[in-house]
Design an enzyme around this catalytic site. Structure first.
Site, PDB file in Angstrom:
ATOM      1  N   HIS A 121       1.083  -1.157   0.019  1.00  0.00           N
ATOM      2  CA  HIS A 121      -0.047   0.156  -0.119  1.00  0.00           C
ATOM      3  C   HIS A 121       0.724   1.219  -0.056  1.00  0.00           C
ATOM      4  O   HIS A 121       0.577   2.214   0.429  1.00  0.00           O
ATOM      5  CB  HIS A 121      -0.952   0.269   1.224  1.00  0.00           C
ATOM      6  N   LYS A 126      14.424  22.359  -9.674  1.00  0.00           N
ATOM      7  CA  LYS A 126      14.103  20.948 -10.007  1.00  0.00           C
ATOM      8  C   LYS A 126      14.911  19.948 -10.943  1.00  0.00           C
ATOM      9  O   LYS A 126      15.687  20.454 -11.642  1.00  0.00           O
ATOM     10  CB  LYS A 126      12.678  21.273 -11.150  1.00  0.00           C
ATOM     11  N   SER A 135      13.641  22.233 -14.997  1.00  0.00           N
ATOM     12  CA  SER A 135      12.425  22.792 -15.326  1.00  0.00           C
ATOM     13  C   SER A 135      13.001  24.238 -15.808  1.00  0.00           C
ATOM     14  O   SER A 135      13.792  24.971 -15.580  1.00  0.00           O
ATOM     15  CB  SER A 135      11.689  22.999 -14.197  1.00  0.00           C
ATOM     16  N   GLU A 162       9.558   8.528 -16.401  1.00  0.00           N
ATOM     17  CA  GLU A 162       8.143   9.089 -16.685  1.00  0.00           C
ATOM     18  C   GLU A 162       7.857   8.561 -17.924  1.00  0.00           C
ATOM     19  O   GLU A 162       6.592   8.319 -18.278  1.00  0.00           O
ATOM     20  CB  GLU A 162       8.045  10.548 -16.337  1.00  0.00           C
TER      21      GLU A 162
END
Ligand code: ARG
Length: 486
Positions: A175, A302, A296, A309
């Site tokens: 979980h 970032k 970024s 991804e």
């Protein structure tokens, strides 16, 4: 290849002028319009099958000559011509024409221009229907072999990292909550198992791919005295497709290939998701080398894990390719239908996406650096050895359900005190159960918890090492098996 002539633009003239008469001109009183040519043409994407097309044509021509259907000088001319075609394509000098619809007619037409009548004899006893089915099967087979080699390379690198991290404790999650201690090596080996099954699926699929459709001709077979088994042997097929109608029409092998690709991508999407999670600064289990990340344009701090991804995202497109092929085949009556020309783009896309993903992961394994302190810190924060405390009580005679409840109360107490379980004084622990003794502290350390899971498939470091040794043997066996098939 020259793409100009394929561009779907009416203001761009075709580099090749329309042939004086096209293949089926005898039956037709007018040529197709430009729009229809663009709509029905496939050379813009099926030119990728050129190697397989030439290989299959050579095998077919060799058989035709062997059977006395064409002369030996025809075969010589065809061989010589196809060699020229091959070098023209390789050097980019081949002029692909949309007027010639697909890869098959383009190659045949050029062959005929080069060697004359022998080129026109090549299509004796075959149809584009069995020709394309053969080409795709050869292409899928080649691609499976490439995928198997890439999967193997990935597995070797994964195994090397697992070996290095065989004893590195990290939290195992359920979980996405800290569950129990495992080692990072053990965690990585889970992906090894997944990809070993992926490879198994591809190898299994390869057996059904590796059947020769050629000889089925348009749908019913041919009146010439062909030898299909000869062609099958020439092309390395295990056997021929038994039924001519089935041979030209079904694309289940391509669907199966895409299903195997989709499942493999699904596994890599899981790994991607974990990499993204692990390298989140709030978790910090790993660092991913800058070369697999981007920054970024607005937020200077970032570092985004773009590569995993995208692998996650590209999984969706492979599912789409699989769905496209399943839908394409659905309800098609026997035998060949032009619908099947639409099989190629999803098939190529699934294969390209998977092979690129595998290449990227092969490199990315080397870009993972592990932060063991963070993994350990997360373990202690998460009371990861609570189950071990319950097991300890159970072994002293407390029924497991009661032990579970006792430990639940102890964890609640530890949480209130802001302490990890091993830091609670023995006297306090004994308030929860008088059976708790001094030996509890070795049972509920991370190392103790790891070492206790010492059966096959468990996370005890010596078992992880044993699993790695077995994996090496399995990989070697697979290599030998695959090598003997290709
Ligand atoms: N380009 C076609 C395909 O990919 C080749 C077979 C065409 N056959 C036909 N009868 N139109 O399926």
């Amino acid at each position: 290849m020259t793409t100009d002539s394929l561009a779907p633009s009416s203001d761009r003239p075709s580099r090749t002028s329309p042939p004086a008469h096209y293949t089926w001109a005898g039956r037709f009183s007018e040529p197709a319009t430009e729009l229809v040519k663009r709509y029905t043409g496939s050379v813009g994407f099926d030119h990728r099958l050129w190697r397989q097309d030439i290989r299959a044509s050579l095998a077919h021509a060799t058989m035709l000559e062997y059977q006395g259907i064409i002369g030996d000088s025809d075969l010589e001319d065809i061989r010589r011509g196809l060699e020229i075609v091959q070098s023209e394509i390789e050097s980019g000098d081949f002029s692909w024409s949309l007027d010639l619809e697909d890869v098959h007619l383009n190659i045949e037409s050029r062959l005929t221009a080069l060697v004359g009548d022998a080129g026109k004899r090549l299509h004796t006893g075959r149809s584009r229907n069995d020709q394309v089915a053969t080409d795709i099967r050869l292409w899928v087979r080649d691609t499976i072999d490439e995928i198997l080699a890439l999967l193997r390379e990935f597995q070797l690198r994964l195994l090397a990292l697992a070996e290095k991290e065989a004893e590195t404790p990290m939290p195992g999650f359920t979980h996405l909550q800290v569950a129990q201690p495992i080692t990072f090596g053990h965690h990585l080996l889970a992906y090894l198992e997944m990809t070993l099954r992926d490879a198994e699926r591809f190898r299994d699929c390869r057996q059904r791919v590796n059947r020769l459709p050629l000889g089925a001709a348009a749908l019913a077979g041919t009146t010439y005295p062909i030898d299909r088994k000869f062609v099958a042997r020439e092309l390395g097929f295990d056997d021929v497709c038994e039924n001519s109608l089935d041979a030209v029409s079904d694309r289940d092998f391509a669907i199966e290939f895409c299903a195997a690709a989709a499942i493999t991508m699904m596994h890599f999407s899981r790994f991607s998701e974990e990499i993204v999670f692990w390298m989140n600064p709030g978790i910090g289990f790993i660092n991913l080398a800058d070369r697999f990340c981007t920054g970024s344009s607005i937020m200077p701090q970032k570092k985004n894990p773009d590569v995993p991804e995208l692998a996650r995202g590209k999984t969706g497109r492979v599912y789409g390719d699989l769905t496209a092929l399943l839908t394409l085949m659905k309800s098609q009556p026997l035998a060949y239908n032009k619908d099947n020309q639409e099989d190629k783009e999803p098939l190529f896309d699934a294969a390209d996406t998977l092979t690129d993903t595998l290449r990227v992961f092969i490199e990315m394994i080397g870009g993972i650096s592990v932060c063991p302190e963070q993994m350990r810190a997360a373990l202690t924060r998460g009371f990861a050895t609570a189950t071990d405390l319950a097991d300890y009580l159970t072994k002293k005679g407390v029924p497991f359900r009661d032990a579970h409840e006792i430990v639940g109360r102890a964890v609640k107490h530890a949480e209130t005190r802001g302490l990890e379980l091993t830091r609670i004084p023995l006297a306090e622990l004994q308030c929860f159960s008088p059976l708790i003794g001094e030996d509890i502290f070795s049972a509920i350390t991370i190392e103790g918890a790891l070492a206790a899971r010492r059966h096959i498939g468990g996370t005890a470091p010596h078992q992880v090492r044993a699993a790695i040794e077995r994996a090496k043997t399995r990989l070697e066996i697979q290599r030998l098996e695959t090598g003997s098939k290709t």
